[in-house]
Scaffold this motif. Structure first.
Motif, PDB file in Angstrom:
ATOM      1  N   ALA A 207     -47.606 -18.193 -16.571  1.00 43.86           N
ATOM      2  CA  ALA A 207     -48.707 -17.893 -15.402  1.00 43.86           C
ATOM      3  C   ALA A 207     -47.946 -18.446 -13.870  1.00 43.86           C
ATOM      4  O   ALA A 207     -48.191 -19.430 -13.559  1.00 43.86           O
ATOM      5  CB  ALA A 207     -50.017 -18.784 -15.991  1.00 43.86           C
ATOM      6  N   GLU A 208     -46.940 -17.865 -13.104  1.00 44.20           N
ATOM      7  CA  GLU A 208     -47.073 -19.135 -11.648  1.00 44.20           C
ATOM      8  C   GLU A 208     -48.492 -19.484 -11.618  1.00 44.20           C
ATOM      9  O   GLU A 208     -48.672 -18.574 -11.348  1.00 44.20           O
ATOM     10  CB  GLU A 208     -46.301 -17.663 -11.032  1.00 44.20           C
ATOM     11  N   THR A 209     -48.035 -20.682 -10.681  1.00 43.19           N
ATOM     12  CA  THR A 209     -48.935 -21.184 -10.571  1.00 43.19           C
ATOM     13  C   THR A 209     -48.793 -21.898  -9.618  1.00 43.19           C
ATOM     14  O   THR A 209     -48.057 -23.108  -9.253  1.00 43.19           O
ATOM     15  CB  THR A 209     -49.971 -22.351 -11.914  1.00 43.19           C
ATOM     16  N   VAL A 211     -48.704 -23.019  -5.096  1.00 39.63           N
ATOM     17  CA  VAL A 211     -49.258 -23.515  -3.582  1.00 39.63           C
ATOM     18  C   VAL A 211     -48.828 -22.174  -2.982  1.00 39.63           C
ATOM     19  O   VAL A 211     -49.259 -21.670  -1.665  1.00 39.63           O
ATOM     20  CB  VAL A 211     -48.209 -24.242  -2.283  1.00 39.63           C
ATOM     21  N   MET A 212     -48.172 -21.512  -2.729  1.00 36.95           N
ATOM     22  CA  MET A 212     -47.697 -19.999  -1.523  1.00 36.95           C
ATOM     23  C   MET A 212     -49.126 -19.676  -2.353  1.00 36.95           C
ATOM     24  O   MET A 212     -49.122 -18.480  -3.027  1.00 36.95           O
ATOM     25  CB  MET A 212     -46.747 -19.351  -2.313  1.00 36.95           C
ATOM     26  N   GLU A 213     -49.604 -18.563  -0.762  1.00 41.12           N
ATOM     27  CA  GLU A 213     -50.239 -17.129  -0.645  1.00 41.12           C
ATOM     28  C   GLU A 213     -49.633 -15.886  -0.768  1.00 41.12           C
ATOM     29  O   GLU A 213     -48.664 -16.282  -0.302  1.00 41.12           O
ATOM     30  CB  GLU A 213     -51.509 -18.150   0.678  1.00 41.12           C
ATOM     31  N   HIS A 214     -50.122 -14.740  -0.943  1.00 43.70           N
ATOM     32  CA  HIS A 214     -49.600 -14.305  -1.555  1.00 43.70           C
ATOM     33  C   HIS A 214     -50.433 -12.572  -1.468  1.00 43.70           C
ATOM     34  O   HIS A 214     -51.501 -12.635  -0.729  1.00 43.70           O
ATOM     35  CB  HIS A 214     -49.134 -13.232  -3.340  1.00 43.70           C
ATOM     36  N   PHE A 245     -52.475 -20.857  -5.567  1.00 51.28           N
ATOM     37  CA  PHE A 245     -52.443 -21.610  -7.013  1.00 51.28           C
ATOM     38  C   PHE A 245     -53.399 -20.952  -7.637  1.00 51.28           C
ATOM     39  O   PHE A 245     -53.537 -20.860  -9.437  1.00 51.28           O
ATOM     40  CB  PHE A 245     -53.423 -23.124  -7.287  1.00 51.28           C
ATOM     41  N   CYS A 246     -53.826 -19.617  -7.853  1.00 56.96           N
ATOM     42  CA  CYS A 246     -54.620 -18.091  -8.032  1.00 56.96           C
ATOM     43  C   CYS A 246     -53.086 -18.385  -9.366  1.00 56.96           C
ATOM     44  O   CYS A 246     -51.978 -17.792  -9.255  1.00 56.96           O
ATOM     45  CB  CYS A 246     -54.631 -17.590  -7.628  1.00 56.96           C
ATOM     46  N   PRO A 247     -53.359 -18.521 -10.998  1.00 49.18           N
ATOM     47  CA  PRO A 247     -52.667 -18.228 -11.660  1.00 49.18           C
ATOM     48  C   PRO A 247     -52.117 -16.867 -12.013  1.00 49.18           C
ATOM     49  O   PRO A 247     -52.802 -15.405 -11.390  1.00 49.18           O
ATOM     50  CB  PRO A 247     -53.123 -18.763 -12.988  1.00 49.18           C
ATOM     51  N   GLN A 248     -50.909 -16.236 -12.272  1.00 46.42           N
ATOM     52  CA  GLN A 248     -50.266 -14.646 -11.331  1.00 46.42           C
ATOM     53  C   GLN A 248     -49.447 -14.668 -12.696  1.00 46.42           C
ATOM     54  O   GLN A 248     -48.749 -15.344 -13.049  1.00 46.42           O
ATOM     55  CB  GLN A 248     -50.080 -14.235 -10.430  1.00 46.42           C
ATOM     56  N   ALA A 249     -48.929 -13.254 -13.521  1.00 49.73           N
ATOM     57  CA  ALA A 249     -48.011 -12.876 -14.172  1.00 49.73           C
ATOM     58  C   ALA A 249     -47.486 -11.037 -14.370  1.00 49.73           C
ATOM     59  O   ALA A 249     -48.913 -10.917 -13.003  1.00 49.73           O
ATOM     60  CB  ALA A 249     -48.089 -13.908 -15.569  1.00 49.73           C
TER      61      ALA A 249
END
Length: 277
Positions: A207-209, A211-214, A245-249
């Protein structure tokens, strides 16, 4: 190398007999804008653009994602603008998903076909027109450039996806790769717009967490994407908008490749006062 196939919206409206249920959602951590929401009624228009409409996918919102805006532009034959950008601080990236546009940047003229990419530095003198016979559609990502004393403004970049070899992520045997249009070591750039590629079965295995916005626009295929605490199904034409910081995978189950256009802010100190954002 043949052009990949990219999804581009065409508008229209669903019939009155269709269900309202869709996959659109907006949360405190992320938003999903499905392709089915990109209809005629939600298009916008811009000053000094002729025969052009656009879908606004994202814009800076206080307390959410604050660094960028992203449009899908639709330019009819004969349309375009001699004054496309009215903000002298705005830098831009164009990525063509359908048709052909003619970009005049300073004294240079470039024809951008499907897969064409252009980085336009802030303060540039540029124009864009559709001189072809078919409708052109392209993404336009805009961000206010963050100057740093001692660093020059980046040079323009004009290229095409087909001319760039994807960089494989380590240990993935090519199942996960990134097509990079900008040198990651070039600190003049404060944003990157890349293409992320997954072969069937490819995953982001944690789960990528960060500072970058996407902003993630799905160009091709389908997958399940982890956004905060939710697994969300997405397909070509969908847009995901993530705050910091939104976790993402991701899990790309196939049957074909899963690919998306990705924006992220990079290479700058964090502002320590809200007034500097």
């Amino acid at each position: 190398m043949a052009h990949p196939s990219y999804y581009a919206p065409t508008g229209g409206h669903p019939g009155q007999d269709q269900l309202l249920t869709d996959r659109a959602m907006f949360t405190d951590a992320y938003a999903v804008i499905p392709k089915g929401t990109m209809r005629d009624i939600v298009t916008s228009f811009l000053p000094f653009w002729e025969k052009t409409r656009l879908w606004v996918l994202s814009r800076p919102l206080s307390g959410f994602a604050e660094t960028f805006s992203q449009y899908i532009m639709e330019v009819q034959p004969g349309g375009g603008s001699d004054r496309p950008e009215i903000d002298p601080q705005a830098q831009g990236v164009l990525f063509v998903v359908e048709g052909t546009v003619t970009l005049t940047l300073g004294r240079d003229v470039h024809v951008l076909e499907t897969g064409g990419y252009a980085y336009i530095p802030p303060g540039s003198d540029w124009a864009l027109h559709n001189r072809a016979q078919d409708t052109a559609r392209f993404h336009w990502v805009r961000k206010a450039y963050e100057t740093v004393p001692g660093l020059d403004i980046p040079d323009p970049i004009i290229t095409n996806e087909r001319d760039i070899a994807p960089t494989e992520m380590p240990g993935t045997e090519g199942r996960w790769s990134t097509t990079r249009f900008t040198d990651p070591q070039d600190l003049r750039h404060d944003m990157h717009v890349n293409i992320v590629n997954f072969e069937p079965g490819g995953v982001i295995p944690f789960a990528e967490t960060h500072v970058m916005e996407h902003g993630l626009y799905v160009l091709e295929g389908k997958a399940v994407y982890r956004l905060n605490q939710d697994w969300v199904e997405v397909e070509a034409g969908d847009y995901m908008w993530l705050r910091a910081f939104c976790p993402q995978a991701c899990y790309a189950g196939g049957p074909g490749r899963f690919r998306y256009l990705l924006y992220k802010d990079v290479n700058r100190h964090m502002p320590l006062t809200l007034s500097k954002r």
